[in-house]
Design an enzyme around this catalytic site. Structure first.
Site, PDB file in Angstrom:
ATOM      1  N   CYS A  47       0.085   2.873   8.844  1.00  0.00           N
ATOM      2  CA  CYS A  47       1.020   1.776   8.276  1.00  0.00           C
ATOM      3  C   CYS A  47       0.174   0.515   8.437  1.00  0.00           C
ATOM      4  O   CYS A  47      -0.084  -0.124   9.294  1.00  0.00           O
ATOM      5  CB  CYS A  47       2.219   1.707   9.153  1.00  0.00           C
ATOM      6  SG  CYS A  47       3.190   2.888   9.244  1.00  0.00           S
ATOM      7  N   HIS A  95      10.219   6.867  19.902  1.00  0.00           N
ATOM      8  CA  HIS A  95       8.700   6.420  20.475  1.00  0.00           C
ATOM      9  C   HIS A  95       9.201   5.817  22.076  1.00  0.00           C
ATOM     10  O   HIS A  95       7.936   5.367  22.526  1.00  0.00           O
ATOM     11  CB  HIS A  95       8.083   4.926  19.666  1.00  0.00           C
ATOM     12  CG  HIS A  95       7.809   5.087  18.298  1.00  0.00           C
ATOM     13  ND1 HIS A  95       7.383   6.305  17.715  1.00  0.00           N
ATOM     14  CD2 HIS A  95       7.732   4.274  17.193  1.00  0.00           C
ATOM     15  CE1 HIS A  95       7.186   6.212  16.733  1.00  0.00           C
ATOM     16  NE2 HIS A  95       7.519   5.023  16.113  1.00  0.00           N
ATOM     17  N   ASN A 131      -2.137   6.245  15.855  1.00  0.00           N
ATOM     18  CA  ASN A 131      -3.342   5.562  14.626  1.00  0.00           C
ATOM     19  C   ASN A 131      -3.708   4.530  15.527  1.00  0.00           C
ATOM     20  O   ASN A 131      -2.985   3.324  15.350  1.00  0.00           O
ATOM     21  CB  ASN A 131      -2.853   5.436  13.482  1.00  0.00           C
ATOM     22  CG  ASN A 131      -3.231   6.495  12.644  1.00  0.00           C
ATOM     23  OD1 ASN A 131      -4.505   6.899  12.572  1.00  0.00           O
ATOM     24  ND2 ASN A 131      -2.386   6.986  11.719  1.00  0.00           N
ATOM     25  N   GLU A 133       0.977  -1.171   0.176  1.00  0.00           N
ATOM     26  CA  GLU A 133      -0.308  -0.059  -0.043  1.00  0.00           C
ATOM     27  C   GLU A 133       0.769   1.211   0.043  1.00  0.00           C
ATOM     28  O   GLU A 133       1.896   1.375   0.366  1.00  0.00           O
ATOM     29  CB  GLU A 133      -0.976  -0.043   1.298  1.00  0.00           C
ATOM     30  CG  GLU A 133      -0.201   0.014   2.466  1.00  0.00           C
ATOM     31  CD  GLU A 133      -1.352  -0.319   3.715  1.00  0.00           C
ATOM     32  OE1 GLU A 133      -1.272  -1.519   4.221  1.00  0.00           O
ATOM     33  OE2 GLU A 133      -1.944   0.701   3.963  1.00  0.00           O
ATOM     34  N   SER A 174      12.410   6.073  14.144  1.00  0.00           N
ATOM     35  CA  SER A 174      11.259   6.116  14.853  1.00  0.00           C
ATOM     36  C   SER A 174      11.856   5.614  16.442  1.00  0.00           C
ATOM     37  O   SER A 174      12.387   4.705  16.874  1.00  0.00           O
ATOM     38  CB  SER A 174      10.427   4.870  14.598  1.00  0.00           C
ATOM     39  OG  SER A 174       9.893   4.910  13.289  1.00  0.00           O
ATOM     40  N   CYS A 192       6.655  -6.877   7.298  1.00  0.00           N
ATOM     41  CA  CYS A 192       7.682  -6.341   7.991  1.00  0.00           C
ATOM     42  C   CYS A 192       8.035  -7.246   9.135  1.00  0.00           C
ATOM     43  O   CYS A 192       7.264  -8.043   9.564  1.00  0.00           O
ATOM     44  CB  CYS A 192       7.333  -4.971   8.611  1.00  0.00           C
ATOM     45  SG  CYS A 192       8.941  -4.125   9.414  1.00  0.00           S
ATOM     46  N   CYS A 239       7.190  -4.132  15.878  1.00  0.00           N
ATOM     47  CA  CYS A 239       6.631  -3.062  16.643  1.00  0.00           C
ATOM     48  C   CYS A 239       5.056  -3.285  17.018  1.00  0.00           C
ATOM     49  O   CYS A 239       4.384  -3.587  16.273  1.00  0.00           O
ATOM     50  CB  CYS A 239       6.741  -1.671  16.034  1.00  0.00           C
ATOM     51  SG  CYS A 239       8.347  -1.352  15.331  1.00  0.00           S
ATOM     52  N   GLU A 293      10.842  -2.134   6.718  1.00  0.00           N
ATOM     53  CA  GLU A 293      11.647  -1.473   7.205  1.00  0.00           C
ATOM     54  C   GLU A 293      13.052  -1.225   6.216  1.00  0.00           C
ATOM     55  O   GLU A 293      13.370  -2.217   5.862  1.00  0.00           O
ATOM     56  CB  GLU A 293      12.576  -2.179   8.425  1.00  0.00           C
ATOM     57  CG  GLU A 293      13.766  -1.786   8.942  1.00  0.00           C
ATOM     58  CD  GLU A 293      14.025  -0.071   9.243  1.00  0.00           C
ATOM     59  OE1 GLU A 293      13.085   0.239   9.825  1.00  0.00           O
ATOM     60  OE2 GLU A 293      15.015   0.478   8.870  1.00  0.00           O
TER      61      GLU A 293
END
Ligand code: SAH
Length: 343
Positions: free
Chosen positions: A334, A217, A291, A88, A215, A108, A112, A161
């Site tokens: 994602c 976080h 999200n 996508e 990233s 991936c 995560c 990634e």
């Protein structure tokens, strides 16, 4: 699966055309047609060359399979690859231009906890031409060409990634910035990594001065390990060192992605710790409220708390923005769309 013509640079195409006994101008025709996002069968090269190439190469390695349009103008695409896999991408429209988000892998393997792309693991890497093909087909579908581009900026923030598919991604970056092609300058490209330290260091030496985005976080290794398995392998301190090295080599400031997760990383104490970690560094912080993903437990921080977090960073002198979430009505985050589609 047949080979992919879009994997080749102009120089490589020229060799191919010469080996087929064709005149050099055919290589230019072929390259231009491909960069315009055309299917091989629709490019006006000689019938003999076309027939020969179609035996070995995919006619259209990346097809737009479905397009979803959000109320805010964001478009989300499902791309169909030659082997039937789906990836996508998103096209976000801004005042200064259009930014396309591309995928670098089918799925991936980074795991995560907040991300939908990793739910089914990694299926396979995309080739350079398959990453490029996402941009070429969208540029064409949006009415763009090689002079008036409909896609002006690129972010490698779709599924996958990028540094887990290093060679193909670097090759893609050379193709997308190349003369005679769609020519998106490195300054208009952002590559997001979960923090693969050796590849970050290696990439600093490639001579591609793009916007390196990491990233983060979390503010401690312990907390980071709770949501990002890769944190068990690389420490935040090593990531910061690799970022400093990137700045030293390219002169580009770097960016941290920080998704705000309720009860996990978004208290005032986290904001203060993040500011302390980044103080004085040539970096910028992109905050985004998580999200929420259907298959995941994690919840987004409230808007009020997100602004408070931003306020603390700003007060501490850290350059930061709270990004609005675009296209959430069409599963903008994602891997959400692909996951939904497969379901
Ligand atoms: N593998 C790369 C690029 C992938 S995604 C990376 O890890 O950076 C681009 C960004 O979206 C990353 O910062 C990723 O952590 C973040 N992301 C993934 N899922 C998210 C979600 N549900 N909400 C908010 N951000 C998310």
């Amino acid at each position: 699966m047949k080979k992919i013509l879009q994997d080749h640079s102009f120089g490589e195409l020229s060799e191919l055309v010469a080996a087929a006994g064709e005149k050099p101008f055919r290589a230019k025709q072929l390259f231009e047609g491909l960069m315009q996002g055309k299917a091989l069968s629709a490019i006006p090269v000689s019938p003999a060359l076309k027939e020969r190439l179609l035996e070995e190469y995919e006619d259209e390695p990346v097809k737009i399979y479905k397009t979803f349009v959000s109320e805010d103008g964001t478009k989300k695409y499902l791309f169909l690859l030659a082997d039937g896999n789906i990836v996508e991408g998103v096209l976000m429209k801004y005042k200064y231009g259009n930014t396309q988000c591309v995928s670098t892998q089918v799925g991936c393997r980074m795991g995560c906890k907040f991300c939908a792309s990793t739910l089914g693991g990694r299926v396979r890497d995309l080739t350079a031409g398959e990453i490029l093909g996402q941009i070429l087909t969208v540029n064409r579908a949006e009415g763009g060409n090689l002079k008036e581009r409909a896609v002006t900026n690129v972010v490698l923030m779709g599924s996958g990634e990028p540094f887990d598919n290093y060679d193909n991604v670097v090759k893609f970056l050379r193709l997308v910035t190349a003369e005679g092609g769609i020519r998106i300058s490195a300054r208009n490209i952002s590559l997001s990594t979960c923090g693969l330290v050796p590849e970050m260091r290696r990439f600093a030496k490639e001579g591609i001065p793009l916007n390196l985005t990491v990233s983060l976080h979390a503010v401690t290794d312990e907390e980071r390990q709770r949501t990002m398995p890769i944190a068990k392998k690389y420490k935040i301190a090593e990531i910061l060192d690799a970022c400093a090295y990137y700045f030293e080599k390219t002169g580009r400031r770097y960016i941290f992605e920080y998704s705000l997760i309720a009860g996990e990383n978004s208290d005032e104490a986290h904001a203060l710790a993040l500011a302390a970690l980044l103080k004085g560094k040539p970096c910028h912080v992109n905050l985004i409220r998580l999200n929420e993903v259907e298959e995941r437990e994690l919840k987004a921080t409230s808007e009020k708390d997100a602004y408070r977090f931003l306020g603390v960073l700003e007060k501490q002198g850290i350059s930061a923005t709270l990004r609005r979430s675009m296209g959430s009505d069409i599963a903008g985050a994602c891997g959400q769309l692909r996951a939904k589609f497969i379901r």
